[in-house]
Design a protein around this motif. Structure first.
Motif, PDB file in Angstrom:
ATOM      1  N   LYS A 134      -7.828   1.726   8.720  1.00  0.00           N
ATOM      2  CA  LYS A 134      -9.072   1.962   7.969  1.00  0.00           C
ATOM      3  C   LYS A 134     -10.273   1.409   8.726  1.00  0.00           C
ATOM      4  CE  LYS A 134     -11.102   1.288   3.364  1.00  0.00           C
ATOM      5  NZ  LYS A 134     -12.378   0.666   3.719  1.00  0.00           N
ATOM      6  N   ASN A 135     -10.100   0.271   9.354  1.00  0.00           N
ATOM      7  CA  ASN A 135     -11.190  -0.388  10.070  1.00  0.00           C
ATOM      8  C   ASN A 135     -10.667  -0.904  11.409  1.00  0.00           C
ATOM      9  OD1 ASN A 135     -13.305  -1.915  11.031  1.00  0.00           O
ATOM     10  ND2 ASN A 135     -13.558  -3.150   9.175  1.00  0.00           N
ATOM     11  N   ASN A 136     -10.845  -0.102  12.469  1.00  0.00           N
ATOM     12  CA  ASN A 136     -10.331  -0.506  13.777  1.00  0.00           C
ATOM     13  C   ASN A 136     -11.190  -1.579  14.434  1.00  0.00           C
ATOM     14  OD1 ASN A 136     -12.566   0.952  14.616  1.00  0.00           O
ATOM     15  ND2 ASN A 136     -11.396   2.689  15.398  1.00  0.00           N
ATOM     16  N   GLY A 137     -12.230  -2.027  13.729  1.00  0.00           N
ATOM     17  CA  GLY A 137     -13.038  -3.133  14.247  1.00  0.00           C
ATOM     18  C   GLY A 137     -12.451  -4.493  13.938  1.00  0.00           C
ATOM     19  N   ILE A 138     -11.393  -4.529  13.128  1.00  0.00           N
ATOM     20  CA  ILE A 138     -10.754  -5.816  12.802  1.00  0.00           C
ATOM     21  C   ILE A 138     -10.058  -6.364  14.047  1.00  0.00           C
ATOM     22  CG2 ILE A 138      -8.956  -6.947  11.432  1.00  0.00           C
ATOM     23  CD1 ILE A 138      -9.538  -4.980   9.192  1.00  0.00           C
ATOM     24  N   ASN A 139     -10.443  -7.560  14.431  1.00  0.00           N
ATOM     25  CA  ASN A 139      -9.840  -8.232  15.586  1.00  0.00           C
ATOM     26  C   ASN A 139      -8.620  -9.021  15.102  1.00  0.00           C
ATOM     27  OD1 ASN A 139      -9.379  -9.467  18.088  1.00  0.00           O
ATOM     28  ND2 ASN A 139     -10.791 -11.135  17.635  1.00  0.00           N
ATOM     29  N   MET A 194       0.833  -1.193   0.000  1.00  0.00           N
ATOM     30  CA  MET A 194       0.000   0.000   0.000  1.00  0.00           C
ATOM     31  C   MET A 194       0.877   1.256   0.000  1.00  0.00           C
ATOM     32  SD  MET A 194      -3.303  -0.730   0.144  1.00  0.00           S
ATOM     33  CE  MET A 194      -2.914  -1.953  -1.103  1.00  0.00           C
ATOM     34  N   ASN A 195       0.672   2.116  -0.990  1.00  0.00           N
ATOM     35  CA  ASN A 195       1.407   3.373  -0.952  1.00  0.00           C
ATOM     36  C   ASN A 195       0.523   4.464  -0.359  1.00  0.00           C
ATOM     37  OD1 ASN A 195      -0.173   4.747  -3.040  1.00  0.00           O
ATOM     38  ND2 ASN A 195       0.868   3.428  -4.524  1.00  0.00           N
ATOM     39  N   SER A 196       1.095   5.648  -0.153  1.00  0.00           N
ATOM     40  CA  SER A 196       0.396   6.719   0.551  1.00  0.00           C
ATOM     41  C   SER A 196      -0.837   7.206  -0.216  1.00  0.00           C
ATOM     42  CB  SER A 196       1.351   7.891   0.800  1.00  0.00           C
ATOM     43  OG  SER A 196       1.916   8.358  -0.418  1.00  0.00           O
ATOM     44  N   ILE A 197      -0.791   7.173  -1.549  1.00  0.00           N
ATOM     45  CA  ILE A 197      -1.945   7.618  -2.357  1.00  0.00           C
ATOM     46  C   ILE A 197      -3.117   6.664  -2.150  1.00  0.00           C
ATOM     47  CG2 ILE A 197      -2.786   8.068  -4.689  1.00  0.00           C
ATOM     48  CD1 ILE A 197       0.033   8.854  -5.476  1.00  0.00           C
ATOM     49  N   GLU A 198      -2.834   5.371  -2.193  1.00  0.00           N
ATOM     50  CA  GLU A 198      -3.884   4.367  -1.995  1.00  0.00           C
ATOM     51  C   GLU A 198      -4.462   4.456  -0.586  1.00  0.00           C
ATOM     52  OE1 GLU A 198      -1.580   1.291  -5.005  1.00  0.00           O
ATOM     53  OE2 GLU A 198      -1.883   0.736  -2.907  1.00  0.00           O
ATOM     54  N   ILE A 199      -3.593   4.650   0.395  1.00  0.00           N
ATOM     55  CA  ILE A 199      -4.058   4.768   1.783  1.00  0.00           C
ATOM     56  C   ILE A 199      -4.921   6.017   1.946  1.00  0.00           C
ATOM     57  CG2 ILE A 199      -3.296   5.185   4.160  1.00  0.00           C
ATOM     58  CD1 ILE A 199      -0.893   3.377   3.552  1.00  0.00           C
ATOM     59  N   PHE A 200      -4.543   7.107   1.261  1.00  0.00           N
ATOM     60  CA  PHE A 200      -5.351   8.330   1.323  1.00  0.00           C
ATOM     61  C   PHE A 200      -6.758   8.073   0.797  1.00  0.00           C
ATOM     62  CE2 PHE A 200      -6.979  11.979  -1.130  1.00  0.00           C
ATOM     63  CZ  PHE A 200      -7.240  12.851  -0.073  1.00  0.00           C
ATOM     64  N   PHE A 201      -6.858   7.428  -0.367  1.00  0.00           N
ATOM     65  CA  PHE A 201      -8.181   7.160  -0.939  1.00  0.00           C
ATOM     66  C   PHE A 201      -8.990   6.219  -0.043  1.00  0.00           C
ATOM     67  CE2 PHE A 201      -6.342   8.406  -5.198  1.00  0.00           C
ATOM     68  CZ  PHE A 201      -7.176   9.502  -5.372  1.00  0.00           C
ATOM     69  N   SER A 202      -8.319   5.244   0.559  1.00  0.00           N
ATOM     70  CA  SER A 202      -9.039   4.328   1.459  1.00  0.00           C
ATOM     71  C   SER A 202      -9.545   5.064   2.691  1.00  0.00           C
ATOM     72  CB  SER A 202      -8.129   3.167   1.873  1.00  0.00           C
ATOM     73  OG  SER A 202      -7.117   3.591   2.774  1.00  0.00           O
ATOM     74  N   SER A 203      -8.796   6.096   3.139  1.00  0.00           N
ATOM     75  CA  SER A 203      -9.220   6.877   4.310  1.00  0.00           C
ATOM     76  C   SER A 203     -10.472   7.692   4.014  1.00  0.00           C
ATOM     77  CB  SER A 203      -8.092   7.807   4.777  1.00  0.00           C
ATOM     78  OG  SER A 203      -7.878   8.855   3.840  1.00  0.00           O
ATOM     79  N   LEU A 204     -10.783   7.874   2.720  1.00  0.00           N
ATOM     80  CA  LEU A 204     -11.999   8.585   2.329  1.00  0.00           C
ATOM     81  C   LEU A 204     -13.216   7.664   2.329  1.00  0.00           C
ATOM     82  CD1 LEU A 204     -10.613  10.717  -0.662  1.00  0.00           C
ATOM     83  CD2 LEU A 204     -10.907  11.414   1.726  1.00  0.00           C
ATOM     84  N   GLY A 205     -12.988   6.406   2.679  1.00  0.00           N
ATOM     85  CA  GLY A 205     -14.082   5.445   2.742  1.00  0.00           C
ATOM     86  C   GLY A 205     -14.204   4.569   1.513  1.00  0.00           C
ATOM     87  N   LEU A 206     -13.273   4.709   0.562  1.00  0.00           N
ATOM     88  CA  LEU A 206     -13.305   3.879  -0.639  1.00  0.00           C
ATOM     89  C   LEU A 206     -12.788   2.487  -0.332  1.00  0.00           C
ATOM     90  CD1 LEU A 206     -11.921   6.426  -3.264  1.00  0.00           C
ATOM     91  CD2 LEU A 206     -14.300   5.964  -2.674  1.00  0.00           C
ATOM     92  N   SER A 207     -13.211   1.524  -1.109  1.00  0.00           N
ATOM     93  CA  SER A 207     -12.728   0.153  -0.931  1.00  0.00           C
ATOM     94  C   SER A 207     -11.255   0.081  -1.296  1.00  0.00           C
ATOM     95  CB  SER A 207     -13.534  -0.807  -1.810  1.00  0.00           C
ATOM     96  OG  SER A 207     -13.235  -0.576  -3.183  1.00  0.00           O
ATOM     97  N   TRP A 208     -10.592  -0.988  -0.857  1.00  0.00           N
ATOM     98  CA  TRP A 208      -9.178  -1.160  -1.199  1.00  0.00           C
ATOM     99  C   TRP A 208      -9.011  -1.356  -2.710  1.00  0.00           C
ATOM    100  CZ3 TRP A 208      -5.740   0.484   1.958  1.00  0.00           C
ATOM    101  CH2 TRP A 208      -5.939   0.405   3.332  1.00  0.00           C
ATOM    102  N   THR A 209      -9.963  -2.043  -3.323  1.00  0.00           N
ATOM    103  CA  THR A 209      -9.878  -2.274  -4.772  1.00  0.00           C
ATOM    104  C   THR A 209      -9.966  -0.962  -5.534  1.00  0.00           C
ATOM    105  OG1 THR A 209     -10.899  -4.460  -4.522  1.00  0.00           O
ATOM    106  CG2 THR A 209     -10.906  -3.488  -6.726  1.00  0.00           C
ATOM    107  N   LEU A 210     -10.937  -0.129  -5.176  1.00  0.00           N
ATOM    108  CA  LEU A 210     -11.092   1.161  -5.847  1.00  0.00           C
ATOM    109  C   LEU A 210      -9.917   2.084  -5.535  1.00  0.00           C
ATOM    110  CD1 LEU A 210     -12.848   2.817  -7.692  1.00  0.00           C
ATOM    111  CD2 LEU A 210     -14.170   3.579  -5.701  1.00  0.00           C
ATOM    112  N   SER A 211      -9.418   2.023  -4.307  1.00  0.00           N
ATOM    113  CA  SER A 211      -8.266   2.846  -3.919  1.00  0.00           C
ATOM    114  C   SER A 211      -7.026   2.463  -4.713  1.00  0.00           C
ATOM    115  CB  SER A 211      -7.987   2.691  -2.421  1.00  0.00           C
ATOM    116  OG  SER A 211      -9.072   3.161  -1.653  1.00  0.00           O
ATOM    117  N   LYS A 212      -6.945   1.208  -5.108  1.00  0.00           N
ATOM    118  CA  LYS A 212      -5.821   0.745  -5.928  1.00  0.00           C
ATOM    119  C   LYS A 212      -5.983   1.185  -7.383  1.00  0.00           C
ATOM    120  CE  LYS A 212      -2.136  -1.920  -6.637  1.00  0.00           C
ATOM    121  NZ  LYS A 212      -0.841  -1.698  -5.967  1.00  0.00           N
ATOM    122  N   LEU A 213      -7.214   1.118  -7.887  1.00  0.00           N
ATOM    123  CA  LEU A 213      -7.462   1.430  -9.292  1.00  0.00           C
ATOM    124  C   LEU A 213      -7.507   2.927  -9.578  1.00  0.00           C
ATOM    125  CD1 LEU A 213     -10.249  -1.161 -10.188  1.00  0.00           C
ATOM    126  CD2 LEU A 213      -7.954  -1.063 -11.175  1.00  0.00           C
TER     127      LEU A 213
END
Length: 206
Positions: A117-122, A1-20
């Protein structure tokens, strides 16, 4: 994961969309500049076309060099786990790692991005080692996010446990396992845990 992808994921986008999305945006930028160049500059038409095409693909190619697409990036080819190993009843995401495995170490960056992105992950990181420093290493790598536990091989009972864990991991590390109701539901090896698999795990804990 690079910083651009992490930024998009922080906006609530899925990891797949954040990658594309970055690839799509850089392609759009290239098209925009290509059209502007073609309309603004008066050159011989063949030369103008060649330069315009170069401008079109350049932003996309530069981003691709910065962040190439690997074979497993969009993979989600997990497998069903057949094991008697008992997991906790609540949902859990377990990552099995080796102390000095470079792929295991690099996977911690992805895991941390998922947790932020999801602090609910155990999450539980299971270190297949016997030295205290092995687990301390992963505690530091994980920035104290999630639980880090260790499987030692110092007695016969623990050796049986490790044998069962090797059945789960199929001898490949890191291995990612989602479990619930005490049973492992699905597992992924490193080369099959792409953004689609990350989205699946994210969905499990929403």
């Amino acid at each position: 994961m690079n910083s651009i992808e992490i930024f998009f994921s922080s906006l609530g986008l899925s990891w797949t969309l954040s990658k594309l999305l970055p690839y799509i945006l850089f392609l759009i930028i290239g098209i925009s500049f290509s059209v502007i160049f073609y309309k603004k500059f008066k050159l011989l038409k063949p030369l103008k076309i060649i330069i315009s095409l170069a401008i079109l693909v350049l932003p996309f190619l530069l981003y691709f060099v910065y962040c190439p697409i690997y074979q497993g990036d969009f993979s989600n080819s997990g497998y069903t786990v057949s094991s008697e190993n008992r997991f906790p009843d609540k949902k859990q995401f377990t990552v099995y790692v080796l102390p000095n495995c470079k792929y295991c170490v690099s996977s911690t960056a992805t895991i941390k991005a998922m947790l932020r992105k999801n602090n609910g992950i155990n999450l539980v990181v299971r270190v297949m080692g016997h030295a205290v420093n092995d687990s301390i290493k992963y505690v530091k790598l994980m920035d104290n996010l999630g639980l880090v536990s260790m499987n030692s091989s110092n007695n016969s009972i623990e050796r049986v446990q490790i044998k069962e864990l090797l059945t789960i991991t199929q001898g490949e590390f890191p291995t990612f396992v989602f479990s619930k109701n005490g049973k492992a539901i699905k597992a992924w090896h490193n080369d099959s845990f792409g953004v689609r698999a990350m989205d699946e795990v994210d969905h499990y804990f929403n």
